[in-house]
Design an enzyme around this catalytic site. Structure first.
Site, mmCIF file in Angstrom:
data_model
loop_
_atom_site.group_PDB
_atom_site.id
_atom_site.type_symbol
_atom_site.label_atom_id
_atom_site.label_comp_id
_atom_site.label_asym_id
_atom_site.label_seq_id
_atom_site.Cartn_x
_atom_site.Cartn_y
_atom_site.Cartn_z
ATOM 1 N N ASP A 19 0.823 -1.208 0.000
ATOM 2 C CA ASP A 19 0.000 0.000 0.000
ATOM 3 C C ASP A 19 0.859 1.261 0.000
ATOM 4 O O ASP A 19 2.075 1.214 0.179
ATOM 5 C CB ASP A 19 -0.921 0.007 1.226
ATOM 6 N N TYR B 294 6.711 -10.105 6.641
ATOM 7 C CA TYR B 294 6.702 -8.665 6.897
ATOM 8 C C TYR B 294 7.333 -8.385 8.250
ATOM 9 O O TYR B 294 7.295 -9.214 9.158
ATOM 10 C CB TYR B 294 5.269 -8.121 6.912
#
Length: 252
Positions: A55, A113
């Site tokens: 994003d 992540y």
């Protein structure tokens, strides 16, 4: 019939100036930037396919994409040149030939992540970490994170109105680590939903700061309701950090 060779690019980027990974009509994105650089180098249009989207404002210490090329080229010369063309926020670290049917997105076995949290104002980390003025209870957050390993439906942590057919993810590991004055959240899964990691981090931070009880994590997951989970953590602290592929797809 045209014969082509497929290549995986391994790269990293600072997501601050970009409107995410995926190319858009009216916004500056990482994909657009890389495709433009490749097209400049090869002097013809080149398109890429990434391992997945990030994003707006999210970073990657490791991202992978693939592209096809018919002509032979010097890979070392290519690496030097492409990094000269790309802006300072994007770096290509490796190019690897792969099988013609290898796919950066669909062949990925796992993705990892890392989320970074700092507790003192630091001008050098402002764009790549979340500054918290309150210290959470890490033990409670790790206890709550264990619930993530027991479930596969994570609709409660997904952005609403996303183009997915299901909300199932197999989370392989999820834990917090205190290191060099920072708090790091590590999570690995076969796939992630849009906004999922930031929603998980935000929820776990609420637990760590005493706004929720650790046992609520289970209830939130079972609710399948995004409104039940916590507020998303800021994008600037999130890094796509590792992608694993089967060794047999590589030709080198």
């Amino acid at each position: 019939m045209n014969s082509f060779k497929r290549y995986f690019l391994e790269l990293s980027y600072k997501g601050t100036p970009f409107h995410g990974w995926q190319i858009q009509g009216n916004a500056f994105t990482v994909q657009e930037c890389i495709e433009s650089a490749l097209s400049t180098y090869f002097r013809k249009p080149v398109t890429i396919m990434g391992s997945g989207r990030t994003d707006t404002g999210v970073h990657a210490s490791m991202q992978v994409c693939h592209f096809d090329m018919e002509e032979e080229f010097d890979k070392e010369k290519f690496l030097r040149a492409i990094n000269g063309i790309l802006p300072k926020e994007i770096a290509v670290s490796a190019i690897r030939p792969v099988k013609p049917d290898a796919h950066a997105r669909f062949d990925a076995e796992s993705r990892s992540y890392v989320y970074r949290i700092i507790f003192q104002k630091n001008p050098f980390l402002d764009e790549i970490a979340w500054l918290s003025y309150f210290t959470p209870n890490v033990e409670k957050m790790n206890f709550a994170a264990e619930a993530l390993l027991k479930h596969e439906d994570f609709e409660c942590f997904s952005k609403v109105h996303t183009e997915v057919t299901h909300f199932r993810c197999k989370i392989k590991s999820a834990h917090w680590e205190q290191k060099d004055g920072e708090l790091l959240f590590h999570i690995t899964a076969n796939r992630f939903l849009r906004g999922m990691v930031r929603a998980i981090v935000g929820t776990l931070m609420e637990i760590g700061l005493g706004k929720r009880e650790p046992e609520e994590m289970e209830e939130i997951i079972l609710s399948k309701n995004r409104a039940k989970a916590g507020k998303s953590a800021p994008a600037r602290g999130l890094f796509l950090s590792r992608i694993i592929y089967p060794n047999q797809i590589y030709l080198d």
